[in-house]
Enzyme design. Sequence first.
Site, PDB file in Angstrom:
ATOM      1  N   GLY A   1       0.933  -1.286   0.135  1.00  0.00           N
ATOM      2  CA  GLY A   1      -0.027  -0.009   0.064  1.00  0.00           C
ATOM      3  C   GLY A   1       0.864   1.400   0.195  1.00  0.00           C
ATOM      4  O   GLY A   1       1.590   1.530   0.968  1.00  0.00           O
TER       5      GLY A   1
ATOM      6  N   HIS B   1       9.453  38.062   1.979  1.00  0.00           N
ATOM      7  CA  HIS B   1      10.521  37.836   1.273  1.00  0.00           C
ATOM      8  C   HIS B   1      12.009  37.634   2.522  1.00  0.00           C
ATOM      9  O   HIS B   1      12.051  38.723   3.127  1.00  0.00           O
ATOM     10  CB  HIS B   1      11.151  38.566   0.307  1.00  0.00           C
ATOM     11  CG  HIS B   1      12.470  38.138  -0.371  1.00  0.00           C
ATOM     12  ND1 HIS B   1      12.306  37.258  -1.203  1.00  0.00           N
ATOM     13  CD2 HIS B   1      13.645  38.567  -0.295  1.00  0.00           C
ATOM     14  CE1 HIS B   1      13.747  36.961  -1.795  1.00  0.00           C
ATOM     15  NE2 HIS B   1      14.541  38.043  -1.120  1.00  0.00           N
TER      16      HIS B   1
END
Length: 469
Positions: free
Chosen positions: A179, A440
């Site tokens: 899985g 930023h």
Amino acid sequence: MPTRLTIIGAGPGGYVAAIRAAQMGAQVTVVEENEVGGTCLNRGCIPTKTLIASTEALEHARNAAEFGIELTGEVRYNLNKIRERKDRVVELQIKGIRALFKSRGITLISGKGSLLSEDVVRSVQTDGATQDIRSDRIIIATGSRPARVAGFPFDGETVMTSDDAVQLKSVPKHLLIIGAGVIGCEFAFIYRSLGSAVTLVELLPRALSTEDEDMSGIIERELKKAKIALITSASVVTIVKTAGGVMTTSLSSGQEVKADAVLVSIGRSLNTEHLRLEDAGLAAGSRGEITVNEKMETSIPGIYAVGDVTGKMMLAHVASHQGIVAAENALGGDEHMNYASVPAGIFTRPEIGSVGLREHQAREQGIAVSVGRFPYRALGKAHAAGEITGLFKVIADAATDRVLGVHICGARASDLVHEGALAIRLGATARQLGDMVHAHPTFAEGIGEAAEDVFGRAIHVPGERRERR
Ligand code: FAD
């Protein structure tokens, strides 16, 4: 006389519901057969993320030279200490929940709960003693457990479920994981960092098949880089233990894979068998999930269900929010669940954060979308942090420009995605998301740039892309 509310199960659904109900003045009793915190705290979210923190520290140490750090000697880990740290973190959170219960006057009963009638919960202790709790309102929050395949020789050591794998008793030389969903992929990266050779076998054509294809594509590439083998469109048919402890597994494709241990992570079974739902006359779906409406009401007035047992989004924060909705409604409120803006994190390397529609889902629903993408490697911050792998993706309705989905694969994606969740929740447009000033240098700049890319206006991408629209 305060409302008597009984909750069965103290996972993130049940314990949060208990606290909210106590805040609102209810007399709250919680019946729990194991430990407070449920799967999430004892066998799920918290222990796995603690193990991931250890493996991340290990990877940082291995890559220290890239940052100009010279470590003398070999980088090694101590399995016992990793496990002890995980246990300490879990223990601390358990104590925290217990203390919250105490401070709010919530009664915690240790026992297995079931519905004796519409207004009585029966709790049976391990010694067989029973207690019947008369209740004005009941919330069922019994969660789920790993699904098992009949015929696989589960022993907790070499053939494991996630409940066993999280205990990290040993590091197998070769681990086969059945899985490649969220749990399988998270464990693949954990065990790979610790030195196991890992093979993932997935029934569907791709890993993380519920995610946006761009996101699962990045993880498939990262699995490859980490030398984790991924076999798709195949299932494991038999597991045979051979002499010397090696397991031979045969796949539907005819292939044979030998491994020292197997982790079966193929989904979750819902904990409803012992509740006597049928005695109370509660409606349930084909998987046994308790049928609820958006107010978390079941088919019987006064009985609510929350969390994994409702078979909705099987996430801890969904369970908790459903718990809050149920508790408030049980005490006279009018709250509704809204799943459209629920974010989710997948803690692979790198992480995925997702909210809202995937591109393929939009296509399936016939919605015309505009898509913006922005790569991590175009961010200064990503280079500074040494985290240049990844992608930001914003999906907007082509007609209205409303944000329908935000998907991020890369560093801190599970935190960053909340900006997208807020955008969807408030009905924001891609234009508004792009107009917002992002600080930023941050990773969050990538969300603004991806939103601008919806209009071909991202700044830090080459010219030909900007002229796209
Ligand atoms: P549970 O947490 O399962 O709690 C149910 C509780 O009910 C348990 O304590 C159980 O003992 C008790 N109980 C059951 N039956 C009875 C009964 N008859 N009487 C009394 N008590 C009973 N989700 C995320 O959001 N983020 C993640 O990073 C994440 N990682 C995961 C990693 C793993 C390995 C696993 C397995 C799951 C992870 N999940 C994660 C999913 C998350 O753990 C579940 O969605 C969440 O725990 C569901 O909460 P719940 O309250 O519905 O049920």
